[in-house]
Design a protein around this motif. Structure first.
Motif, PDB file in Angstrom:
ATOM      1  N   THR A  21      36.629  48.158  47.724  1.00 21.49           N
ATOM      2  CA  THR A  21      37.381  49.397  47.539  1.00 21.49           C
ATOM      3  C   THR A  21      38.728  49.374  48.254  1.00 21.49           C
ATOM      4  N   GLU A  22      38.880  48.495  49.231  1.00 23.96           N
ATOM      5  CA  GLU A  22      40.153  48.265  49.918  1.00 23.96           C
ATOM      6  C   GLU A  22      40.297  46.761  50.040  1.00 23.96           C
ATOM      7  N   ARG A  23      41.528  46.239  49.886  1.00 20.84           N
ATOM      8  CA  ARG A  23      41.755  44.792  49.958  1.00 20.84           C
ATOM      9  C   ARG A  23      40.898  44.198  51.071  1.00 20.84           C
TER      10      ARG A  23
ATOM     11  N   PHE B  41      39.018  43.446  38.298  1.00 18.74           N
ATOM     12  CA  PHE B  41      39.988  44.048  39.214  1.00 18.74           C
ATOM     13  C   PHE B  41      40.276  45.491  38.815  1.00 18.74           C
ATOM     14  N   THR B  42      40.341  46.357  39.824  1.00 22.56           N
ATOM     15  CA  THR B  42      40.502  47.790  39.555  1.00 22.56           C
ATOM     16  C   THR B  42      41.914  48.295  39.853  1.00 22.56           C
TER      17      THR B  42
ATOM     18  N   PRO C 223      41.031  45.104  45.417  1.00 20.37           N
ATOM     19  CA  PRO C 223      39.929  45.910  44.886  1.00 20.37           C
ATOM     20  C   PRO C 223      39.431  45.425  43.526  1.00 20.37           C
ATOM     21  N   CYS C 224      38.099  45.396  43.405  1.00 23.75           N
ATOM     22  CA  CYS C 224      37.450  44.984  42.167  1.00 23.75           C
ATOM     23  C   CYS C 224      35.988  45.398  42.227  1.00 23.75           C
ATOM     24  N   LYS C 225      35.313  45.284  41.111  1.00 21.17           N
ATOM     25  CA  LYS C 225      33.872  45.574  41.050  1.00 21.17           C
ATOM     26  C   LYS C 225      33.244  44.638  40.030  1.00 21.17           C
ATOM     27  N   PHE C 226      32.156  43.945  40.451  1.00 15.54           N
ATOM     28  CA  PHE C 226      31.499  43.016  39.541  1.00 15.54           C
ATOM     29  C   PHE C 226      30.041  42.800  39.933  1.00 15.54           C
ATOM     30  N   ASP C 227      29.247  42.464  38.924  1.00 13.92           N
ATOM     31  CA  ASP C 227      27.832  42.149  39.132  1.00 13.92           C
ATOM     32  C   ASP C 227      27.679  40.679  39.485  1.00 13.92           C
ATOM     33  N   VAL C 228      26.754  40.401  40.391  1.00 17.03           N
ATOM     34  CA  VAL C 228      26.402  39.031  40.760  1.00 17.03           C
ATOM     35  C   VAL C 228      24.941  38.844  40.347  1.00 17.03           C
TER      36      VAL C 228
ATOM     37  N   LYS D 292      20.375  39.243  43.482  1.00 16.80           N
ATOM     38  CA  LYS D 292      21.118  39.969  42.456  1.00 16.80           C
ATOM     39  C   LYS D 292      21.740  41.187  43.128  1.00 16.80           C
ATOM     40  N   MET D 293      23.043  41.429  42.887  1.00 13.54           N
ATOM     41  CA  MET D 293      23.730  42.549  43.520  1.00 13.54           C
ATOM     42  C   MET D 293      25.000  42.896  42.758  1.00 13.54           C
ATOM     43  N   THR D 294      25.578  44.031  43.130  1.00 14.58           N
ATOM     44  CA  THR D 294      26.889  44.431  42.636  1.00 14.58           C
ATOM     45  C   THR D 294      27.825  44.529  43.825  1.00 14.58           C
TER      46      THR D 294
END
Length: 119
Positions: free
Chosen positions: A108-110, A27-28, A56-61, A102-104
């Motif tokens: 960036t917005e809820r 979570f960012t 908002p968050c950023k993570f690898d799948v 495989k992706m990220t």
């Protein structure tokens, strides 16, 4: 008894349950209130549908766990695929993720999305 047809509505008076698809550390912002409102789940787990909401968050799948078709209701999602191709999706746009991809993900917005998954 399950209805043969039903409306998936993010504003329905259904029960939003905590969801843990995004890793806690991803979570960012201070918000971490990720939820799922399930509208259908096959008894054998092969198909499900509902509404998912995530701040908002950023993570690898490393390997997408299901085949999923989603429609963005609100917010913004950026997906970077294994080849480095970046696509951003917003309200009204439909996204399909193939099981095993495989992706990220970067929200960036809820994000609020309708989803249908198939294993």
């Amino acid at each position: 008894m399950i209805n043969n047809t039903f409306k998936i509505d993010p504003n329905a008076a259904g029960e939003k349950k905590p969801s843990r698809l995004a890793p806690k550390a991803s979570f960012t912002t201070d918000a971490t209130d990720e939820t799922t409102m399930s509208f259908y789940a096959a008894e054998n787990g092969s198909v499900s549908s509902g509404v998912w909401e995530c701040p908002p968050c950023k993570f690898d799948v490393p390997s997408y766990p299901v085949n999923e078709m989603m429609t963005i209701v609100s917010g913004a999602l950026t997906i970077t695929n294994v080849d480095g191709v970046v696509e951003t999706f917003g309200p009204g746009e439909v996204v399909f993720a193939v099981k095993g991809s495989k992706m990220t993900w970067e929200i960036t917005e809820r994000l609020v999305k309708y989803y249908m998954t198939s294993s």
